[in-house]
Scaffold this motif. Sequence first.
Motif, PDB file in Angstrom:
ATOM      1  N   TRP A 255       0.819  -1.220   0.000  1.00  0.00           N
ATOM      2  CA  TRP A 255       0.000   0.000   0.000  1.00  0.00           C
ATOM      3  C   TRP A 255       0.847   1.262   0.000  1.00  0.00           C
ATOM      4  N   GLU A 256       2.018   1.213   0.616  1.00  0.00           N
ATOM      5  CA  GLU A 256       2.780   2.459   0.800  1.00  0.00           C
ATOM      6  C   GLU A 256       3.855   2.702  -0.256  1.00  0.00           C
ATOM      7  N   MET A 257       4.306   1.659  -0.981  1.00  0.00           N
ATOM      8  CA  MET A 257       5.604   1.792  -1.644  1.00  0.00           C
ATOM      9  C   MET A 257       5.610   2.580  -2.947  1.00  0.00           C
ATOM     10  N   LYS A 258       4.462   2.812  -3.533  1.00  0.00           N
ATOM     11  CA  LYS A 258       4.470   3.636  -4.738  1.00  0.00           C
ATOM     12  C   LYS A 258       4.161   5.077  -4.365  1.00  0.00           C
ATOM     13  N   PRO A 259       4.970   6.039  -4.780  1.00  0.00           N
ATOM     14  CA  PRO A 259       6.079   5.928  -5.727  1.00  0.00           C
ATOM     15  C   PRO A 259       7.478   5.974  -5.104  1.00  0.00           C
ATOM     16  N   LEU A 260       7.594   6.137  -3.792  1.00  0.00           N
ATOM     17  CA  LEU A 260       8.922   6.455  -3.254  1.00  0.00           C
ATOM     18  C   LEU A 260       9.617   5.283  -2.572  1.00  0.00           C
ATOM     19  N   GLY A 261       9.033   4.082  -2.647  1.00  0.00           N
ATOM     20  CA  GLY A 261       9.728   2.912  -2.127  1.00  0.00           C
ATOM     21  C   GLY A 261       9.242   2.499  -0.752  1.00  0.00           C
TER      22      GLY A 261
ATOM     23  N   GLU B 157       1.380   8.522 -15.829  1.00  0.00           N
ATOM     24  CA  GLU B 157       0.339   7.498 -15.738  1.00  0.00           C
ATOM     25  C   GLU B 157      -0.301   7.484 -14.358  1.00  0.00           C
ATOM     26  N   ASN B 158       0.355   8.086 -13.368  1.00  0.00           N
ATOM     27  CA  ASN B 158      -0.154   7.995 -12.003  1.00  0.00           C
ATOM     28  C   ASN B 158       0.290   9.220 -11.214  1.00  0.00           C
ATOM     29  N   PRO B 159      -0.158  10.423 -11.602  1.00  0.00           N
ATOM     30  CA  PRO B 159       0.428  11.643 -11.027  1.00  0.00           C
ATOM     31  C   PRO B 159       0.292  11.728  -9.507  1.00  0.00           C
ATOM     32  N   LEU B 160      -0.896  11.492  -8.975  1.00  0.00           N
ATOM     33  CA  LEU B 160      -1.037  11.532  -7.517  1.00  0.00           C
ATOM     34  C   LEU B 160      -1.327  10.108  -7.043  1.00  0.00           C
ATOM     35  N   PRO B 161      -0.380   9.522  -6.307  1.00  0.00           N
ATOM     36  CA  PRO B 161      -0.538   8.114  -5.911  1.00  0.00           C
ATOM     37  C   PRO B 161      -1.829   7.894  -5.112  1.00  0.00           C
ATOM     38  N   GLU B 162      -2.371   6.702  -5.215  1.00  0.00           N
ATOM     39  CA  GLU B 162      -3.626   6.357  -4.530  1.00  0.00           C
ATOM     40  C   GLU B 162      -3.552   6.570  -3.023  1.00  0.00           C
ATOM     41  N   ASN B 163      -2.353   6.362  -2.462  1.00  0.00           N
ATOM     42  CA  ASN B 163      -2.204   6.450  -1.008  1.00  0.00           C
ATOM     43  C   ASN B 163      -1.995   7.888  -0.519  1.00  0.00           C
ATOM     44  N   LYS B 258      12.304   3.588 -10.123  1.00  0.00           N
ATOM     45  CA  LYS B 258      11.390   2.469 -10.051  1.00  0.00           C
ATOM     46  C   LYS B 258      12.166   1.187  -9.850  1.00  0.00           C
ATOM     47  N   PRO B 259      11.847   0.374  -8.867  1.00  0.00           N
ATOM     48  CA  PRO B 259      10.667   0.464  -8.007  1.00  0.00           C
ATOM     49  C   PRO B 259      10.938   0.980  -6.589  1.00  0.00           C
ATOM     50  N   LEU B 260      12.183   1.268  -6.216  1.00  0.00           N
ATOM     51  CA  LEU B 260      12.462   1.468  -4.795  1.00  0.00           C
ATOM     52  C   LEU B 260      12.645   2.925  -4.398  1.00  0.00           C
ATOM     53  N   GLY B 261      12.389   3.844  -5.325  1.00  0.00           N
ATOM     54  CA  GLY B 261      12.428   5.258  -4.956  1.00  0.00           C
ATOM     55  C   GLY B 261      13.726   5.942  -5.343  1.00  0.00           C
ATOM     56  N   PRO B 262      13.812   7.256  -5.101  1.00  0.00           N
ATOM     57  CA  PRO B 262      15.005   8.034  -5.445  1.00  0.00           C
ATOM     58  C   PRO B 262      16.206   7.596  -4.596  1.00  0.00           C
ATOM     59  N   PHE B 263      17.376   7.613  -5.184  1.00  0.00           N
ATOM     60  CA  PHE B 263      18.573   7.143  -4.466  1.00  0.00           C
ATOM     61  C   PHE B 263      19.734   8.088  -4.812  1.00  0.00           C
ATOM     62  N   LEU B 264      20.490   7.789  -5.867  1.00  0.00           N
ATOM     63  CA  LEU B 264      21.609   8.669  -6.216  1.00  0.00           C
ATOM     64  C   LEU B 264      21.135  10.044  -6.696  1.00  0.00           C
TER      65      LEU B 264
END
Lengths: 441, 441
Positions: A255-261, B157-163, B258-264
Amino acid sequence: MQSFFDIDHTHEPSQRSWVASANTGTTDFPIQNLPLGVFSTAVTGPRVGVAIGDQVLDLPAAHDLGLLGDAVPRELLEQDSLNALFAAGHGTGLALRHAVFRLLHAQEGLQAQAQAGSILHAASAVRLHLPTRIGNYTDFYAGIHHAVRAGSLLQPENPLPENYKWMPIGYHGRGSTVKPSGVEVRRPNGQLMAAGSTGAPGFGPCRELDLELEMAVWLGRPSDWGVPIPITQAHEHIAGYGLLNDWSARDIQRWEMKPLGPFLAKNFGTTVSPWVLTPYALAPFRVAMEPRPAGDPAPLPHLLSAQDQQQGTFDVALEVHLRTRKMRSDGADSIAIIRSNMRYLYWTPQQMLTHHASAGCEMLSGDLIGTGTISGPRQDELGSLLELTENGAREVTLPNGEIRSYLHDGDEVTLRGRCSRAGFVSIGFGDCAGTIVPAIS
Amino acid sequence: MQSFFDIDHTHEPSQRSWVASANTGTTDFPIQNLPLGVFSTAVTGPRVGVAIGDQVLDLPAAHDLGLLGDAVPRELLEQDSLNALFAAGHGTGLALRHAVFRLLHAQEGLQAQAQAGSILHAASAVRLHLPTRIGNYTDFYAGIHHAVRAGSLLQPENPLPENYKWMPIGYHGRGSTVKPSGVEVRRPNGQLMAAGSTGAPGFGPCRELDLELEMAVWLGRPSDWGVPIPITQAHEHIAGYGLLNDWSARDIQRWEMKPLGPFLAKNFGTTVSPWVLTPYALAPFRVAMEPRPAGDPAPLPHLLSAQDQQQGTFDVALEVHLRTRKMRSDGADSIAIIRSNMRYLYWTPQQMLTHHASAGCEMLSGDLIGTGTISGPRQDELGSLLELTENGAREVTLPNGEIRSYLHDGDEVTLRGRCSRAGFVSIGFGDCAGTIVPAIS
């Protein structure tokens, strides 16, 4: 080859310690291993020690008795973390290994043996702490068999991300909740959203509590901010290795991981084994990773070195053991539910570190890297319950008739790792164990 | 209302300091503010200080002269970070505020004024350090106007996440590369993948280097592992506020996230303002956030309190200033390219903290939370160049004719924040500035 990976007399199988429990052949901690950790006793605060058989060598005490010579300054040992010792680099680490080897050696260490009462503690009587003061914790996703299987269950539309074969994918984890083996882990509460629902999420205890079988990589010599770490020098910055259980709340995660992980699905707790195995101890067990499948791209030049391709990881046989509350009350031993091997990783620890620093990220002594879940290609080599039970669809029946999809309160999970090779004494990582306790209501 | 949010005599506009530069009406640091920081001079190591006008008050020196009474133990002040002082909680913080107020007050502080040479340093002559030793840094995404706009550009495709409307979305950031204002930031190198390409990514300097306008939230009293922080108690754990520039490499981000979020794309550097404004100083500027649009769900019960809804954030007018290399060499002042306000956040800092700890995450003194980019609803209230230039499609022309889509080497970006309210003296946050230097080749 770098000198700290040389195989020397400290690796010879004929070498024995005057500590009898180190010579059993089954201990994780023979004289060929000598892992570093931080321990305290009823009378001394946290300090640096070495595991030997079923004992812990007190390094500051040994230093005070002159038994370590001038191998290492005492102030690096009278510390509540290994950060300072790790920052000193491999020259110091190797000098310490050789001094401790002599001290504990059956023939060379007779003077130390006479002082055994002052420098040894029974491992059962000490408390083991985190090995470092973790400034920064990063978790990678470098187990490709896990990535394919978990991806197909968690986000079937895109099981293996497009970038997967080009970079070691990683994300920042939470340092404050990394805990040493033996500490109970509380089941998290969180927002839970039923699949396909468009209503309000619920809030309550996680129902899909999982383990993840990973290796821990502990960083040594720091890097400078803004300056990359060449792949050929990455080894210089890795102080050692351990085991890591990246506890995961799958329902919270979805539920939480999109979009920031992943965030709360991971940051409620991470368990690490308290002993750090050095590259020197692991030298005989260096191997190439499983070959990349035909058609996979070669790593970009900054992530590629011949040495790293040929000897960039270790042959570590990994196991996950489960012991339920009922098994404990029945006096039954834990059972191994998962077996895997570090060589199944798609990216080496050096590639992870070089990628991590490639945009300028400053890497500090004592920082922790998790490799990501290490699954193998076979059905009994799946490094998480998500994979093993196909997200709960395929329950596992234990020998005593209990069934599991995900973890129950009272379940104890123990990761173990062991290196074996013909002509060498096997060495191990010690336990990485945690027991689930009920959520706060 | 909690006592540390009471408005008292220290907020009265008639109060003046014997430090003349504190009474100009335009300074960020009048006697009503008294922010905390860590500074060093040519002769003293890092220690705790307070900004007053164009001066810095040396708290250990004032303590040694007996000018602080027994408000705070000296050992909390002779520190290279505010962690210990913040851990002591709001009782200590308020006592210190009142002691410093008396010391600097035009009438009450005559004894201190006689010692001015021993306890004041010109701000221009000191070095400001990070306010805390950051154990953990978390970045949220709580600016909904930013989330909608950035989302539509980065993942249409998904500007504002569902959560998004159910939880403050956050991810763990990198503590080691958070740096204080004034430190140069190196343009990162990274993997760059052309849109739609199926070939190999390139590796080189970021071409879409951006800023993000955020508030910094500094944590005080720690929480226990496994124990949530009720929304009604979250204020007790927040030591203060600052400004934060979450430098972002958009091209690196698109390929890696994608899929784990921003990193570097984020961990090469984050700039914070060095002075921490306390909740006591900000008390007059408490406001409700912008109302949630009709149809948006109410927060779940554990994230909801009446006080938090009514007074959970602050009216902080925010600005982003740009000064290019050419502007510097021409002697031109910086220009404001973005204006916004902290009240545009969709989630309060308390909701972020309560969510963060809701699964059991242990929150430590000195930890840093970024709010996420704060954009407003209007075209001149976009908190990043990604939004302002529509990912480079709409270049901005500066008054001197230079154009920008993303940042050039030599560009200096300065965040500023200021609180104003009729009947009160305005207070400010000081600069949060960084200049881009060329990538390593």
